[in-house]
Scaffold this motif. Structure first.
Motif: not given
Length: 296
Positions: A246-251
């Protein structure tokens, strides 16, 4: 006319004694390092023309010899087990995504020379609380003597770019920083929700530090999305993998010059539950250029 002659006289050295080279950074942890087997490579990924690689010596935090390396023509063997003392490169029987990435980039830019600067280390994390015995990419992580994985990365880049004639053609190179390829996150997905939730901020800071090191604020970044083999009694290898994903997609959603490779979710695994098989690394390398173009 006299001034025009002077202009062309000054222009000739630029035209004939310099060579533009597109430079890409490859960094991260083990799935960037690469566990594919050279014996599985197709013939078109075994030899390259006008593609060069500088792989920095991968060492633990605190080691004084990180980032040592030597430019060489790209060939199989820059995966796990690669060694260098700065004078001689010892290739391994493994490869990472660099081969198929380079092959695809040469298709896209057939008239350009390509240079890869690679530094990756197995198990490393961005968060210092997740480093275990592997290493930390947080530039502010002090450890025992202040040297961390980001320091080794910077040393790799510095050593690589101190060479002014990468292709050894006798002409000075014009370096064109072109992109950052980042495959990492499993280390940060192995511990607490707090560490995983912080991954977006940590990744953003680290990528912007790498961009600053290459003096290009909007340098394209392409990351590989972590995946899980499920080869664990619990059914999940990475304890907080979904949060890091999720954090990668948010980035990438919030960074206009970033993109993500998602095909990793379909990859098979090799002889362990952590590393992709040869086909996975080949596919990743082919997907990175397309996502690179999306990030421009």
């Amino acid at each position: 006319m006299k001034n025009l002659k002077i202009f062309f006289f000054l222009l000739i050295p630029v035209l004939f004694y310099t060579q533009k080279i597109r430079v890409f950074i490859l960094a991260g942890q083990s799935n960037m390092n690469g566990f594919g087997y050279n014996k599985d490579l197709p013939g078109d990924l075994k030899t390259f023309k006008d593609v060069y690689i500088f792989q920095g010596n991968s060492v633990p935090d605190g080691d004084l010899n990180g980032g040592t390396g030597k430019w060489d023509v790209l060939k199989p063997g820059n995966g796990t087990g690669f060694k260098t003392d700065g004078k001689t490169n010892v290739l391994s029987d493994r490869f990472g995504p660099e081969l198929s990435f380079a092959g695809k980039m040469k298709e896209l830019f057939p008239n350009d020379k390509i240079a890869l600067i690679k530094y990756a280390r197995e198990g490393t994390s961005i968060d210092g609380a997740a480093k275990a015995n592997f290493g930390c990419w947080d530039a502010d992580y002090y450890g025992t003597n202040g040297l961390n994985q980001y320091d080794h990365f910077l040393k790799t880049v510095k050593n690589a770019l101190s060479e002014t004639d990468i292709d050894k053609d006798g002409n000075k190179d014009i370096i064109i920083p072109s992109g950052i390829l980042w495959m990492q996150g499993e280390g940060d997905a192995s511990y607490s929700e707090e560490i995983a939730d912080a991954y977006d901020d940590h990744l953003k800071i680290l990528m912007n530090q790498m961009r600053a090191a290459l003096l290009t604020d909007d340098l394209p970044v392409v990351i590989g999305k972590i995946s899980d083999s499920g080869k664990d009694p619990s059914g999940r290898v990475w304890k907080t993998g979904e949060l890091v994903q999720y954090a990668q997609e948010k980035f990438v959603k919030n960074d206009k010059s970033a993109a993500i490779v998602r095909s990793t979710r379909n990859y098979g695994y090799g002889n362990d539950p952590w590393h992709y098989n040869s086909e996975g690394y080949i596919d990743m390398g082919k997907k990175l250029p397309k996502k690179y173009l999306d990030s421009l």
